[in-house]
Design an enzyme around this catalytic site. Structure first.
Site, PDB file in Angstrom:
ATOM      1  N   ARG A  16       0.809  -1.226   0.000  1.00  0.00           N
ATOM      2  CA  ARG A  16       0.000   0.000   0.000  1.00  0.00           C
ATOM      3  C   ARG A  16       0.845   1.281   0.000  1.00  0.00           C
ATOM      4  NH1 ARG A  16      -3.533  -2.417   4.920  1.00  0.00           N
ATOM      5  NH2 ARG A  16      -1.604  -3.614   5.105  1.00  0.00           N
ATOM      6  N   ASN A 386      39.459  26.876  -6.587  1.00  0.00           N
ATOM      7  CA  ASN A 386      40.036  25.646  -6.027  1.00  0.00           C
ATOM      8  C   ASN A 386      40.129  24.508  -7.027  1.00  0.00           C
ATOM      9  OD1 ASN A 386      37.240  25.506  -6.136  1.00  0.00           O
ATOM     10  ND2 ASN A 386      37.111  24.035  -4.460  1.00  0.00           N
TER      11      ASN A 386
HETATM   12  C1  UD1 Z   1      -1.649  -6.383  11.641  1.00  0.00           C
HETATM   13  C2  UD1 Z   1      -2.514  -7.265  12.514  1.00  0.00           C
HETATM   14  C3  UD1 Z   1      -3.732  -6.490  12.992  1.00  0.00           C
HETATM   15  C4  UD1 Z   1      -3.270  -5.239  13.714  1.00  0.00           C
HETATM   16  C5  UD1 Z   1      -2.317  -4.420  12.865  1.00  0.00           C
HETATM   17  C6  UD1 Z   1      -1.709  -3.322  13.699  1.00  0.00           C
HETATM   18  C7  UD1 Z   1      -2.248  -9.522  11.612  1.00  0.00           C
HETATM   19  C8  UD1 Z   1      -2.840 -10.613  10.814  1.00  0.00           C
HETATM   20  N1  UD1 Z   1      -2.946  -8.414  11.736  1.00  0.00           N
HETATM   21  O1  UD1 Z   1      -2.421  -6.036  10.485  1.00  0.00           O
HETATM   22  O2  UD1 Z   1      -4.508  -7.296  13.858  1.00  0.00           O
HETATM   23  O3  UD1 Z   1      -4.399  -4.466  14.059  1.00  0.00           O
HETATM   24  O4  UD1 Z   1      -1.237  -5.222  12.383  1.00  0.00           O
HETATM   25  O5  UD1 Z   1      -0.944  -2.429  12.948  1.00  0.00           O
HETATM   26  O6  UD1 Z   1      -1.197  -9.711  12.195  1.00  0.00           O
HETATM   27  N2  UD1 Z   1       4.842  -9.040   8.010  1.00  0.00           N
HETATM   28  C9  UD1 Z   1       5.861  -9.939   7.794  1.00  0.00           C
HETATM   29  N3  UD1 Z   1       5.599 -11.061   7.098  1.00  0.00           N
HETATM   30  C10 UD1 Z   1       4.376 -11.368   6.626  1.00  0.00           C
HETATM   31  C11 UD1 Z   1       3.325 -10.441   6.860  1.00  0.00           C
HETATM   32  C12 UD1 Z   1       3.588  -9.282   7.558  1.00  0.00           C
HETATM   33  O7  UD1 Z   1       6.985  -9.708   8.224  1.00  0.00           O
HETATM   34  O8  UD1 Z   1       4.217 -12.429   6.034  1.00  0.00           O
HETATM   35  C13 UD1 Z   1       5.135  -7.805   8.773  1.00  0.00           C
HETATM   36  C14 UD1 Z   1       4.934  -6.558   7.961  1.00  0.00           C
HETATM   37  O9  UD1 Z   1       6.146  -6.193   7.323  1.00  0.00           O
HETATM   38  C15 UD1 Z   1       4.500  -5.554   9.028  1.00  0.00           C
HETATM   39  C16 UD1 Z   1       3.825  -6.394  10.066  1.00  0.00           C
HETATM   40  O10 UD1 Z   1       4.226  -7.725   9.842  1.00  0.00           O
HETATM   41  O11 UD1 Z   1       5.592  -4.958   9.671  1.00  0.00           O
HETATM   42  C17 UD1 Z   1       2.310  -6.260  10.008  1.00  0.00           C
HETATM   43  O12 UD1 Z   1       1.869  -6.646   8.717  1.00  0.00           O
HETATM   44  P1  UD1 Z   1       0.749  -5.850   7.971  1.00  0.00           P
HETATM   45  O13 UD1 Z   1       0.492  -6.515   6.671  1.00  0.00           O
HETATM   46  O14 UD1 Z   1       1.019  -4.410   7.975  1.00  0.00           O
HETATM   47  O15 UD1 Z   1      -0.489  -6.189   8.936  1.00  0.00           O
HETATM   48  P2  UD1 Z   1      -1.801  -5.345   9.141  1.00  0.00           P
HETATM   49  O16 UD1 Z   1      -2.738  -5.634   8.037  1.00  0.00           O
HETATM   50  O17 UD1 Z   1      -1.502  -3.942   9.425  1.00  0.00           O
HETATM   51 CA    CA Z   2       0.357  -2.735   9.423  1.00  0.00          CA
END
Ligand code: UD1
Ligand code: CA
Length: 456
Positions: A16, A386
């Site tokens: 995103r 320079n």
């Molecule tokens: C996640 C939470 C949600 C919470 C929110 C808070 C999950 C399923 N959901 O959602 O409940 O409210 O964070 O901000 O956990 N990442 C990895 N590997 C992966 C997927 C993600 O390292 O396979 C890392 C991403 O880089 C990121 C973090 O995990 O730093 C969160 O992932 P993101 O996809 O942003 O989750 P949200 O949809 O925000």
């Molecule tokens: Ca997130």
């Protein structure tokens, strides 16, 4: 105190963000998001920090360096799958494991400490950090039963209408009993709307296994912001800017227009300094006390002593001693070292030069690769030449020398102590102490020239 460990989730691309740069490396107030997170974790006596890297792993590792160890997640199959990648590094250990996302840069070390303590003082297998927000769109919802006990977390895309209405959200930050975490993770499936292995599912799994799970509600919901796009990045930046600016004002610094002043995290400022509107202070900049930093100045990674006045100028990687006045519209480029009570005036550029105490370069001058002594007058329009087209050379001017206007000092060359350079001179040979150097054709006046022109 139980051993503290941490897993930082930083493998996602951050679709995103619509960026080539991994999301974690987008910066607010001078530090990438993941560095903000790791700093806050480091301040909590955490012995092992494991960052889960995947998308842009090399860049993320280069940024975090030795502050973390790393586990690689080849495919981003979800946050639960991500934590599982740390299993080999952590499974043998006993203690409390913080799991935190690399995209929640505003969580403070105090909050993380409270979360650790709440967990350590309970018999819970998991303690989740939650927040009550006005708009819970996009976050996982924290579902409690009639006794207000947390029973599960439901992602937005999997939530029913009544769950969607819940305003208590999962911040994505948890402390777990380390052994129980990895045990529960084995049971997480990807049977959900996104086909991902969700970390928050371990809450319900632990609950069903008869373990206690609890929640710690964040006091300041502004800390909870998870940055998924650039709108949120800007919002996080605004909140952090306010936090930083409030800190400096409480420390005795006047910010004339704090909503329009950008100060990065590692900047230090002394008491009674006044920072006017539109100023940017970046990198490891230190500013002394009783300075005035005029509007729209930009100062990057520089050290500025007390009683310095700067107007509308750009200063990079330089050092400025006490009582110096600079600007308006001056540019100090890297490695400029400016002595006490120097005056650098309008449209003066300085680069990789030492300028001795009380020297004045008031107008329209370029000082590049020069060592200028004390109390020197550098006349308007002087250029330190320079560059010969291939190499840079240095020039030197002794104490109390006087450089007339529009002189060219062609390096490598030396002008002695108390020497004079006549206006318009081009200096290519050394000038000995106390001598006057003139290098210009003698003036010749042609009388009655106007009349001659009329008769042509
Ligand atoms: C996640 C939470 C949600 C919470 C929110 C808070 C999950 C399923 N959901 O959602 O409940 O409210 O964070 O901000 O956990 N990442 C990895 N590997 C992966 C997927 C993600 O390292 O396979 C890392 C991403 O880089 C990121 C973090 O995990 O730093 C969160 O992932 P993101 O996809 O942003 O989750 P949200 O949809 O925000
Ligand atoms: Ca997130």
């Amino acid at each position: 105190m139980r051993k503290r460990m941490a897993v930082v989730l930083a493998a996602g691309k951050g679709t995103r963000m619509k960026s080539q740069l991994p999301k974690m490396l987008h910066a607010i107030n001078g530090l990438s998001m993941v560095e903000h997170v790791v700093r806050a974790v480091q301040q909590n006596h955490v012995e092992d920090i494991v960052s889960i890297v995947g998308y842009g792993a090399d860049q993320v590792e280069a940024t975090l360096g030795s502050s973390s160890s790393y586990a690689f997640q080849a495919e981003q199959l979800g946050t639960g799958h991500a934590v599982l990648q740390a299993k080999d590094l952590l499974i043998d250990k006993e203690g409390s494991t913080l799991v935190i996302c690399g995209d929640t840069p505003l969580l403070t070390s105090e909050t993380l400490n409270k979360l650790f303590e709440t967990h350590e003082n309970s018999s819970s297998s998991a303690t989740v950090l939650t927040a009550i927000v006005g708009d819970s769109t996009g976050y996982g919802r924290v579902i409690r039963d009639e006794n207000q006990t947390v029973v599960k977390i439901v992602e937005q895309k999997d939530a029913n209408a009544s769950e969607l209405a819940v305003r208590e959200i999962n911040t994505g930050t948890y402390v777990f009993d380390n052994q129980k975490l990895f045990k529960a993770l084995e049971k997480v499936t990807n049977d959900n709307a996104q086909g991902e292995y969700y970390l928050p599912d371990v809450i319900e799994i632990m609950k069903n296994d008869g373990d206690t799970v609890s929640a710690h509600i964040l006091e300041d919901m502004n800390e909870a912001i998870g940055v998924n796009d650039r709108v949120a990045l800007a919002k996080a930046g605004q909140i952090l800017t306010k936090r930083i600016n409030d800190y400096h004002m409480r420390n005795g610094i006047t910010l004339v227009n704090p909503t329009n002043t950008y100060i990065e995290v590692d900047v230090e400022i002394g008491q009674d300094t006044i920072i006017e509107a539109g100023v940017s202070l970046k990198g490891k900049t230190t500013i002394g006390s009783n300075c005035v930093i005029g509007s729209n100045s930009e100062i990057d990674s520089s050290v500025i002593a007390d009683y310095v006045a700067i107007k509308q100028s750009v200063i990079e990687y330089s050092q400025i001693a006490e009582k110096v006045t600079i600007g308006p519209f001056a540019h100090l480029r890297p490695q400029s070292v400016i002595g006490e009570e120097v005056h650098i005036g309008n449209f003066v550029e300085v680069k990789n030069s030492n300028v001795g105490a009380k020297t004045k370069a008031g107008h329209l001058t370029y000082i590049g690769d020069a060592d200028i002594g004390q109390d020197v007058n550098v006349g308007c329009g002087t250029i330190f030449v320079n560059y010969d087209g291939k190499h840079k050379h240095r020039s030197k001017v002794g104490d109390n020398a006087f450089i007339g206007c529009n002189a060219n000092i062609v390096a490598p060359v030396e002008v002695g102590n108390r020497a004079f350079v006549a206006a318009g001179a081009t200096i290519t040979k050394n000038v000995e102490d106390e001598a006057l150097a003139i290098s210009r054709v003698d003036q010749k006046n042609i009388p009655n020239y106007w009349e001659k022109l009329q008769n042509k």
